[in-house]
Design a protein around this motif. Structure first.
Motif, PDB file in Angstrom:
ATOM      1  N   UNK A   1      -9.425  17.217  22.609  1.00 20.45           N
ATOM      2  CA  UNK A   1      -7.700  17.264  22.287  1.00 20.45           C
ATOM      3  C   UNK A   1      -7.570  18.795  21.940  1.00 20.45           C
ATOM      4  N   UNK A   2      -8.541  19.564  21.397  1.00 21.20           N
ATOM      5  CA  UNK A   2      -8.072  20.830  20.844  1.00 21.20           C
ATOM      6  C   UNK A   2      -7.788  21.455  21.969  1.00 21.20           C
ATOM      7  N   UNK A   3      -8.594  21.181  23.062  1.00 16.73           N
ATOM      8  CA  UNK A   3      -8.295  22.224  24.369  1.00 16.73           C
ATOM      9  C   UNK A   3      -6.887  22.067  24.964  1.00 16.73           C
ATOM     10  N   UNK A   4      -6.648  20.574  24.902  1.00 13.39           N
ATOM     11  CA  UNK A   4      -5.348  20.366  25.617  1.00 13.39           C
ATOM     12  C   UNK A   4      -4.307  21.062  24.737  1.00 13.39           C
ATOM     13  N   UNK A   5      -4.407  20.729  23.470  1.00 14.41           N
ATOM     14  CA  UNK A   5      -3.422  21.286  22.492  1.00 14.41           C
ATOM     15  C   UNK A   5      -3.278  22.665  22.706  1.00 14.41           C
ATOM     16  N   UNK A   6      -4.354  23.410  22.687  1.00  7.75           N
ATOM     17  CA  UNK A   6      -4.424  24.822  22.638  1.00  7.75           C
ATOM     18  C   UNK A   6      -3.673  25.386  23.956  1.00  7.75           C
ATOM     19  N   UNK A   7      -4.042  24.448  25.224  1.00  8.79           N
ATOM     20  CA  UNK A   7      -3.542  25.034  26.394  1.00  8.79           C
ATOM     21  C   UNK A   7      -1.774  24.991  26.431  1.00  8.79           C
ATOM     22  N   UNK A   8      -1.308  23.906  25.797  1.00  7.00           N
ATOM     23  CA  UNK A   8      -0.088  23.564  25.593  1.00  7.00           C
ATOM     24  C   UNK A   8       0.517  24.898  24.738  1.00  7.00           C
ATOM     25  N   UNK A   9      -0.024  25.059  23.529  1.00 10.55           N
ATOM     26  CA  UNK A   9       0.412  26.316  22.773  1.00 10.55           C
ATOM     27  C   UNK A   9       0.689  27.460  23.513  1.00 10.55           C
ATOM     28  N   UNK A  10      -0.567  27.759  24.055  1.00 13.20           N
ATOM     29  CA  UNK A  10      -0.626  29.043  24.998  1.00 13.20           C
ATOM     30  C   UNK A  10       0.513  29.215  25.782  1.00 13.20           C
ATOM     31  N   UNK A  11       0.621  28.016  26.817  1.00 13.46           N
ATOM     32  CA  UNK A  11       1.671  27.981  27.928  1.00 13.46           C
ATOM     33  C   UNK A  11       3.070  28.061  27.312  1.00 13.46           C
ATOM     34  N   UNK A  12       3.476  27.677  26.215  1.00 14.35           N
ATOM     35  CA  UNK A  12       4.785  27.515  25.573  1.00 14.35           C
ATOM     36  C   UNK A  12       4.952  28.757  24.539  1.00 14.35           C
ATOM     37  N   UNK A  13       3.799  29.543  24.315  1.00 12.07           N
ATOM     38  CA  UNK A  13       3.930  30.715  23.329  1.00 12.07           C
ATOM     39  C   UNK A  13       4.362  30.075  21.872  1.00 12.07           C
ATOM     40  N   UNK A  14       3.779  28.958  21.563  1.00 13.09           N
ATOM     41  CA  UNK A  14       4.161  28.256  20.314  1.00 13.09           C
ATOM     42  C   UNK A  14       3.844  29.084  19.092  1.00 13.09           C
ATOM     43  N   UNK A  15       4.607  29.308  18.257  1.00 10.60           N
ATOM     44  CA  UNK A  15       4.082  29.720  16.803  1.00 10.60           C
ATOM     45  C   UNK A  15       4.722  28.956  15.822  1.00 10.60           C
ATOM     46  N   UNK A  16       4.045  28.199  14.617  1.00 12.51           N
ATOM     47  CA  UNK A  16       4.899  27.276  13.829  1.00 12.51           C
ATOM     48  C   UNK A  16       5.638  28.242  13.148  1.00 12.51           C
ATOM     49  N   UNK A  17       6.721  27.644  12.855  1.00 14.24           N
ATOM     50  CA  UNK A  17       7.883  28.242  11.773  1.00 14.24           C
ATOM     51  C   UNK A  17       7.472  28.228  10.554  1.00 14.24           C
TER      52      UNK A  17
END
Lengths: 339, 339
Positions: free
Chosen positions: B32-48
DNA sequence: CTGAAAGCGCTTACAG
DNA sequence: CTGAAAGCGCTTACAG
């Protein structure tokens, strides 16, 4: 901390009404307004800015971010003062970070400003390209560049005319009879340093004086570099009779080094320093240096007003403001001979 | 700006899982961690940070507030640099406001910091009592006083030993043979000014020199006041042969005035100034003034560490940190004669 | 280990 | 003019 709910129950109205009383008093009965106001006063209630800003997609945070190399540099202190005065007057709060020209720290801080959803950012860009800046741009956070320009991204910019400033300084020296004028400046990757060197060269050319690469020294902006480069310049076979120092720190290094080497200013070497010192401190120096004074406080004010106007009107085309520097003639060049 | 929901749908998990991946990776399958991390990286997501801090009652904002009179005063610039360096290292962001010793502006800014729910506030208090401070206290926002102390509210405080500093300065002058030593300082409502005057008087008493009220001048801290009070002091029938200036701005005023009046330093009047100048600027002055140097950067660092430790442990009893100033002997008192 | 749901303190259409 | 309700983007018990 009292909350909206506390106020509403004390006043016997809904939270919506309290909110309206605060944000749009005219939309509420005088009677209600009075009741609510009494409850607010009794509780010392103030709306949480944190909660408020989460509400709307483009909810204003009323926070501006400022990123600078070092607040201990009087130039940036004056700049920040200008920014903060205008911000405070308009109900904005300032987040400040020092990054020492370190691209990593700068990126980290810009990233933080993005996650803070600041309403805008003011900063002097270091390099031409910057991923974090692009990110802010894409996140819809307006940026105003001060002191230096970006060459890629189109954004509002407030600078002084560095070419004109350096030209004035060098022309002054030329008019005093100097032909071998050295330049000790910052790295050309910074637009302001690049422009000052350009102004230096232009002035020479306009007076038919050949540009001698031996007389041009560039390094990172620091007192220490100012020292090193002064030594280098005074050690060449045919040393300069006058110097232009590219910024306040380097000017101090130059002065200290000339003093050490027992080279008198202005008798043996004339000197113009870029950037003035605060508090008329220049007058207390030995000798008081002739400087190119930038309207630094004004740069801060203008940049902030530009930022606020862009927050109002995001689609406005980018504006470039160029302020004029002024040559403050003091004692480090000898007496001024009019042409 | 990408949101938690964007990431979760891209990664095919719930928003809770994304949140956990970010905040407590160990609580999540490597897969899961891996999947999520990939999505985060792809989107350039940072928590508000804005949304994050609203969540918990005592949710940290990771923002510290700093309120000072004026960032253009090198003393405060150095202080702020110390604060910001420690803050940044620990993942905290700084809100800065200048209030020019104006109680109204100060209250307004403190109020803003409260509604911003900052994690803590650092500032030099002006008066003994302050309603806004009390409010912060009651809102559970810790306060650290720097440079000056409050006499009522018990809170963490970092100061230098102003009595010792002024004593050192005056003792130095006495040892050089001076008996009529003037004091030009700030308003006694500010604890540091009060203490410096106390140090001045103590040193005289310890050497059996009577205190002459005619030699004591106090005013608002400014270069202009420094000038005015110097004139006043030099115009009395039996003027002082040495001066202690209570802060950096006044020192500059004193120097300028003595220069105007063609009173040479140190030959006709010896001078010690409280507060050093940044960048070794003192060395470039004419003459280089002997000063009492405070470890200003360290004050900022210590204050911030104290604040962070209190955020960790709110119930800890208040701490008072007293740092020692240092007498930097330069040229404004003549040569130093050991006792 | 993972998801559905509540809730942080506000603001603002939407009804009434 | 006023209230009930949705929603801003997260985190975190609570179930499963």
């Amino acid at each position: 901390m009292a909350t909206l709910l506390d106020v509403s129950s004390k006043a016997g109205v809904s939270i919506a009404t309290v909110s309206r009383t605060i944000n749009k008093p005219s939309s509420v009965t005088p009677m209600t307004r009075h009741k609510v106001q009494a409850a607010i006063d009794a509780l010392g209630y103030r709306p949480s800015r944190v909660a408020r800003r989460l509400r709307v997609e483009h909810g204003s945070t009323h926070i501006l971010g400022v990123i600078i190399p070092d607040i201990q540099n009087p130039f940036f202190a004056e700049l920040v003062r200008g920014i903060e005065d205008v911000a405070q007057t308009n109900g904005y709060t300032l987040i400040l970070a020092n990054v020492d020209e370190d691209p990593v720290r700068q990126s980290r801080c810009l990233e933080t400003l993005r996650t803070e959803s600041v309403d805008g950012v003011i900063f002097p860009p270091v390099t031409g390209e910057n991923a974090s800046i692009r990110m802010l741009h894409e996140a819809g956070i307006p940026v105003v560049c001060v002191d230096r320009r970006m060459d890629t991204l189109e954004c509002d910019t407030v600078v002084t005319d560095n070419i004109a400033g350096a030209k004035k300084a060098v022309t002054h020296l030329i008019q005093l009879g100097h032909r071998r004028i050295g330049y000790i400046g910052g790295m050309p990757i910074v637009s302001s340093s690049r422009e000052r060197r350009m102004g230096y060269e232009t002035a020479l050319q306009e007076h038919g004086i050949p540009i001698d690469p031996d007389l041009i020294c560039e390094g990172t902006r620091s007192k220490e570099q100012g020292r090193t480069l002064t030594h280098a310049l005074m050690d060449i076979s045919h040393p300069p009779t006058a110097l232009l120092a590219g910024n306040n720190l380097m000017t101090l290094g130059v002065m200290a080094t000339l003093r050490e080497r027992q080279i008198t200013i202005p008798e043996q070497v004339a000197l113009v320093g870029y950037d003035d010192l605060p508090w008329n401190l220049a007058l207390a120096l030995n000798p008081p240096p002739t400087t190119v004074r930038q309207p630094t406080y004004q740069i801060g004010c203008r940049a902030t007003r530009l930022l606020l106007s862009r927050i109002e009107e995001p689609q406005r085309p980018p504006t470039l403001v160029v302020l004029q520097p002024e040559l403050k003639i003091r004692a480090s060049c000898g007496s001024y001979i009019t042409q």
